[in-house]
Motif scaffolding. Structure first.
Motif, PDB file in Angstrom:
ATOM      1  N   LYS A   1       7.208  12.285  -5.052  1.00 19.82           N
ATOM      2  CA  LYS A   1       8.111  11.243  -4.540  1.00 19.82           C
ATOM      3  C   LYS A   1       8.601  10.379  -5.708  1.00 19.82           C
ATOM      4  O   LYS A   1       9.539  10.760  -6.406  1.00 19.82           O
ATOM      5  CB  LYS A   1       7.382  10.408  -3.476  1.00 19.82           C
ATOM      6  N   GLY A   2       7.914   9.251  -5.928  1.00 19.75           N
ATOM      7  CA  GLY A   2       8.332   8.409  -7.043  1.00 19.75           C
ATOM      8  C   GLY A   2       7.977   9.016  -8.386  1.00 19.75           C
ATOM      9  O   GLY A   2       8.769   9.002  -9.327  1.00 19.75           O
ATOM     10  N   ASN A   3       6.745   9.539  -8.484  1.00 18.22           N
ATOM     11  CA  ASN A   3       6.233  10.086  -9.746  1.00 18.22           C
ATOM     12  C   ASN A   3       6.276   9.057 -10.869  1.00 18.22           C
ATOM     13  O   ASN A   3       6.293   9.402 -12.049  1.00 18.22           O
ATOM     14  CB  ASN A   3       7.008  11.340 -10.166  1.00 18.22           C
ATOM     15  N   CYS A   4       6.285   7.782 -10.505  1.00 17.44           N
ATOM     16  CA  CYS A   4       6.399   6.710 -11.500  1.00 17.44           C
ATOM     17  C   CYS A   4       5.204   6.700 -12.445  1.00 17.44           C
ATOM     18  O   CYS A   4       5.342   6.448 -13.649  1.00 17.44           O
ATOM     19  CB  CYS A   4       6.509   5.362 -10.806  1.00 17.44           C
ATOM     20  N   ALA A   5       4.009   6.956 -11.891  1.00 23.56           N
ATOM     21  CA  ALA A   5       2.787   6.881 -12.687  1.00 23.56           C
ATOM     22  C   ALA A   5       2.682   7.984 -13.728  1.00 23.56           C
ATOM     23  O   ALA A   5       1.772   7.959 -14.560  1.00 23.56           O
ATOM     24  CB  ALA A   5       1.560   6.908 -11.775  1.00 23.56           C
ATOM     25  N   ALA A   6       3.592   8.954 -13.714  1.00 21.54           N
ATOM     26  CA  ALA A   6       3.589   9.980 -14.759  1.00 21.54           C
ATOM     27  C   ALA A   6       3.841   9.358 -16.127  1.00 21.54           C
ATOM     28  O   ALA A   6       3.308   9.815 -17.141  1.00 21.54           O
ATOM     29  CB  ALA A   6       4.636  11.045 -14.462  1.00 21.54           C
ATOM     30  N   CYS A   7       4.664   8.326 -16.175  1.00 23.26           N
ATOM     31  CA  CYS A   7       4.962   7.631 -17.434  1.00 23.26           C
ATOM     32  C   CYS A   7       4.404   6.209 -17.449  1.00 23.26           C
ATOM     33  O   CYS A   7       4.070   5.690 -18.518  1.00 23.26           O
ATOM     34  CB  CYS A   7       6.464   7.575 -17.674  1.00 23.26           C
TER      35      CYS A   7
ATOM     36  N   ARG B   1      13.439   2.784   2.969  1.00 22.32           N
ATOM     37  CA  ARG B   1      12.162   2.099   3.150  1.00 22.32           C
ATOM     38  C   ARG B   1      11.227   2.386   1.996  1.00 22.32           C
ATOM     39  O   ARG B   1      10.482   1.503   1.551  1.00 22.32           O
ATOM     40  CB  ARG B   1      11.490   2.488   4.467  1.00 22.32           C
ATOM     41  N   ASP B   2      11.262   3.607   1.480  1.00 22.84           N
ATOM     42  CA  ASP B   2      10.452   3.928   0.312  1.00 22.84           C
ATOM     43  C   ASP B   2      10.790   2.998  -0.847  1.00 22.84           C
ATOM     44  O   ASP B   2       9.893   2.491  -1.542  1.00 22.84           O
ATOM     45  CB  ASP B   2      10.676   5.375  -0.125  1.00 22.84           C
ATOM     46  N   ILE B   3      12.074   2.784  -1.077  1.00 24.41           N
ATOM     47  CA  ILE B   3      12.496   1.918  -2.180  1.00 24.41           C
ATOM     48  C   ILE B   3      12.039   0.487  -1.933  1.00 24.41           C
ATOM     49  O   ILE B   3      11.551  -0.195  -2.857  1.00 24.41           O
ATOM     50  CB  ILE B   3      14.015   2.011  -2.371  1.00 24.41           C
ATOM     51  N   ASP B   4      12.157   0.005  -0.700  1.00 17.73           N
ATOM     52  CA  ASP B   4      11.652  -1.333  -0.371  1.00 17.73           C
ATOM     53  C   ASP B   4      10.159  -1.434  -0.685  1.00 17.73           C
ATOM     54  O   ASP B   4       9.693  -2.444  -1.242  1.00 17.73           O
ATOM     55  CB  ASP B   4      11.883  -1.650   1.107  1.00 17.73           C
TER      56      ASP B   4
ATOM     57  N   ALA C   1       0.831  -1.209   0.000  1.00 19.80           N
ATOM     58  CA  ALA C   1       0.000   0.000   0.000  1.00 19.80           C
ATOM     59  C   ALA C   1       0.861   1.253   0.000  1.00 19.80           C
ATOM     60  O   ALA C   1       0.572   2.230  -0.717  1.00 19.80           O
ATOM     61  CB  ALA C   1      -0.934  -0.018   1.210  1.00 19.80           C
ATOM     62  N   ARG C   2       1.926   1.250   0.796  1.00 24.42           N
ATOM     63  CA  ARG C   2       2.833   2.405   0.798  1.00 24.42           C
ATOM     64  C   ARG C   2       3.512   2.545  -0.565  1.00 24.42           C
ATOM     65  O   ARG C   2       3.688   3.655  -1.083  1.00 24.42           O
ATOM     66  CB  ARG C   2       3.876   2.270   1.905  1.00 24.42           C
ATOM     67  N   GLY C   3       3.898   1.406  -1.165  1.00 23.93           N
ATOM     68  CA  GLY C   3       4.534   1.450  -2.484  1.00 23.93           C
ATOM     69  C   GLY C   3       3.618   2.006  -3.545  1.00 23.93           C
ATOM     70  O   GLY C   3       4.045   2.798  -4.400  1.00 23.93           O
ATOM     71  N   LEU C   4       2.343   1.626  -3.504  1.00 27.23           N
ATOM     72  CA  LEU C   4       1.372   2.170  -4.450  1.00 27.23           C
ATOM     73  C   LEU C   4       1.246   3.681  -4.286  1.00 27.23           C
ATOM     74  O   LEU C   4       1.232   4.426  -5.275  1.00 27.23           O
ATOM     75  CB  LEU C   4       0.017   1.498  -4.234  1.00 27.23           C
TER      76      LEU C   4
ATOM     77  N   ARG D   1      20.816  -4.527 -13.192  1.00 28.92           N
ATOM     78  CA  ARG D   1      20.391  -5.924 -13.083  1.00 28.92           C
ATOM     79  C   ARG D   1      19.384  -6.165 -11.972  1.00 28.92           C
ATOM     80  O   ARG D   1      18.900  -7.286 -11.824  1.00 28.92           O
ATOM     81  CB  ARG D   1      21.611  -6.834 -12.883  1.00 28.92           C
ATOM     82  N   THR D   2      19.074  -5.174 -11.180  1.00 30.34           N
ATOM     83  CA  THR D   2      18.089  -5.337 -10.115  1.00 30.34           C
ATOM     84  C   THR D   2      17.166  -4.133 -10.086  1.00 30.34           C
ATOM     85  O   THR D   2      17.537  -3.025 -10.511  1.00 30.34           O
ATOM     86  CB  THR D   2      18.751  -5.484  -8.736  1.00 30.34           C
ATOM     87  N   LEU D   3      15.968  -4.340  -9.548  1.00 28.13           N
ATOM     88  CA  LEU D   3      15.036  -3.227  -9.397  1.00 28.13           C
ATOM     89  C   LEU D   3      15.566  -2.177  -8.435  1.00 28.13           C
ATOM     90  O   LEU D   3      15.307  -0.985  -8.603  1.00 28.13           O
ATOM     91  CB  LEU D   3      13.677  -3.748  -8.935  1.00 28.13           C
ATOM     92  N   ARG D   4      16.316  -2.603  -7.435  1.00 28.51           N
ATOM     93  CA  ARG D   4      16.894  -1.629  -6.511  1.00 28.51           C
ATOM     94  C   ARG D   4      17.880  -0.715  -7.232  1.00 28.51           C
ATOM     95  O   ARG D   4      17.895   0.505  -6.995  1.00 28.51           O
ATOM     96  CB  ARG D   4      17.577  -2.335  -5.333  1.00 28.51           C
TER      97      ARG D   4
END
Length: 472
Positions: free
Chosen positions: A292-298, A442-445, A281-284, A380-383
């Motif tokens: 923060k992430g702004n991932c959903a912009a793209c 923790r945000d990245i996790d 839920a925090r990741g979403l 090679r990793t999502l992190r």
């Protein structure tokens, strides 16, 4: 969006690309005359128990038996006899067990007549392309197949200001931006055309020409099937035979549910059939947070207004400035640069240098089934991927290597003249060196926990048929 008829080294292709496949495509979209009603399409959010506050009914592609043409395409997709080496099929680089990504951790795949040639880019996934439009520049407002001068069109919008991208909001103006198409540089405009290009690439399936592919097909166990489906004269027309074979592969990729199964935990959550963990839920929330992430912009995360499930891409092109990858053999030459839309493999936009360094935004569905990330496989990793987004602007010394002069080689995988194309306006790239990173550890996790939710296989589709049902 203005559609562009692409040219590529292959047979004359009848208009059996995206537009000619439109009736079948609309069927896959589940357009049943309004029979499926969407309850609400709101900003995705969860309550304290991880329940979706606004569940929807998603309009999924139908799960139906494959047509005879698609069954032929499936057989061809997995058959290595179509390659020059006889050892490489479409599935060699696009494995269904890995979300139609490569099945290994190689940065580039081996190919060629003797399987000793190295490619230039990691193959992108073939999944979730059933709604991909042909390459074009501008808003998606027209539907025609009239060829236009792409170079002239790009030049006409060269001085337009770049639209800012922020999760959950639309740009204020009409964005005349590159979008659509297949491959990292959009140079194929249909699944049919996407299928033929690797077959003629000397570092991939390495057929000398279309006639070589046709000869394999005419001598294969599929000869009778081709005659049955397309007429007995098909094997005597090499260009048409190859055309129909590539069309069959495209039909397989459109019709087979494994290419767009929508069986992730996120899909189940959207429909109210799953609970998020606190970390998910925090990741979403971080994914959708424009500050923060702004991932959903793209990587669009919301269902469409008519209930089509999100594909986690806006299908547009971005110059992100990822570091150069020395593991790519071509990069041993310091003069070589892979610049995406403006070359070297796509040539029709070579003079439109405002696009140099731009690559297609891929879907994030099944993203953790990939072993390498970005167009050059540098991570090679999502992190590592999230560290790049988090630190590129504020701590570039942690992202880029140092050059021979001891200085940090920022944006080292693009010629200096084109580095102004790299995105520095959108979060999280709008910060400055020395600023606080937008994401904590923790945000990245939590973001990684959310990305794991995008893997297919969490839950089966709801019971079919879906036509005529109403939202809960």
């Amino acid at each position: 969006m203005t559609r562009i008829s692409q040219k590529f080294p292959g047979p004359p292709v009848r208009r059996r690309g995206v537009s000619a496949l439109l009736p079948g495509l609309l069927g896959l979209l589940g357009l049943f005359g309004g029979g499926l009603l969407v309850q609400r399409v709101a900003h995705a959010s969860a309550d304290a128990g991880g329940i979706n506050l606004h569940p929807v009914t998603l309009r999924l592609p139908p799960d139906a038996p494959l047509s005879a043409v698609a069954r032929l395409g499936k057989a061809l997709f997995f058959d290595p006899m179509l390659s020059g080496s006889g050892r490489q099929s479409c599935a060699s680089c696009h494995s269904p067990a890995f979300g139609y990504n490569p099945p290994n951790a190689r940065v580039v795949q081996a190919g060629g007549m003797y399987m000793k040639q190295a490619g230039f880019r990691p193959p992108p996934s073939l999944a979730y392309l059933y709604r991909q439009q042909p390459f074009g520049i501008g808003p998606d407002t027209v539907d025609n197949d009239v060829p236009v001068n792409l170079d002239r069109l790009a030049a006409s919008v060269r001085n337009d200001s770049r639209a800012r991208k922020s999760a959950g909001t639309r740009p204020a103006g009409v964005a005349m931006v590159p979008q659509g198409g297949l491959f990292w540089d959009g140079r194929a405009d249909s699944l049919q055309r996407q299928a033929i290009i690797p077959m003629l690439n000397p570092v991939e399936m390495a057929n000398r020409d279309v006639a070589s592919v046709a000869k394999k097909l005419a001598r294969s166990r599929y000869r009778a099937t081709f005659a049955q489906l397309f007429g007995p004269g098909i094997v005597d027309d090499p260009a048409q035979l190859v055309d129909e074979a590539m069309f069959a592969i495209g039909r397989f990729e459109l019709e087979d549910p494994s290419f767009h199964s929508f069986t992730s935990k996120y899909d189940a959550w959207l429909e109210g059939r799953a609970r998020l963990t606190p970390s998910e839920a925090r990741g979403l929330a971080l994914f959708n947070d424009p500050h923060k992430g702004n991932c959903a912009a793209c990587h669009l995360s919301r269902p469409s207004r008519d209930g089509l499930p999100p594909l986690f891409t806006d299908t547009q092109y971005e110059a992100l400035g990822v570091p150069r990858n020395p593991a790519i053999p071509a990069n041993r030459d310091p003069r070589f640069f892979d610049m995406g839309l403006c070359g070297p493999f796509r040539r029709d936009l070579a003079s439109q240098t405002q696009y140099c360094g731009m690559f297609l935004t891929p879907t994030l569905r099944n993203v953790d089934r990939r072993k390498v990330f970005f167009h050059n496989g540098v991570y090679r990793t999502l992190r590592q991927v999230l560290d790049f987004y988090n630190l590129r602007a504020v701590a570039p010394q942690k992202i880029y290597p140092r050059g021979a002069d001891g200085q940090v080689a920022i944006d080292d995988d693009l010629p200096v003249a084109y580095r102004g194309n790299i995105d520095t306006a959108d979060a999280p790239f709008d910060r400055h060196v020395g600023d606080q990173p937008p994401l904590s550890e923790r945000d990245i996790d939590d973001l990684i926990a959310f990305l794991h939710m995008l893997d297919d296989g969490y839950a089966a589709r709801p019971a079919s048929p879906r036509a005529g049902t109403s939202a809960r």
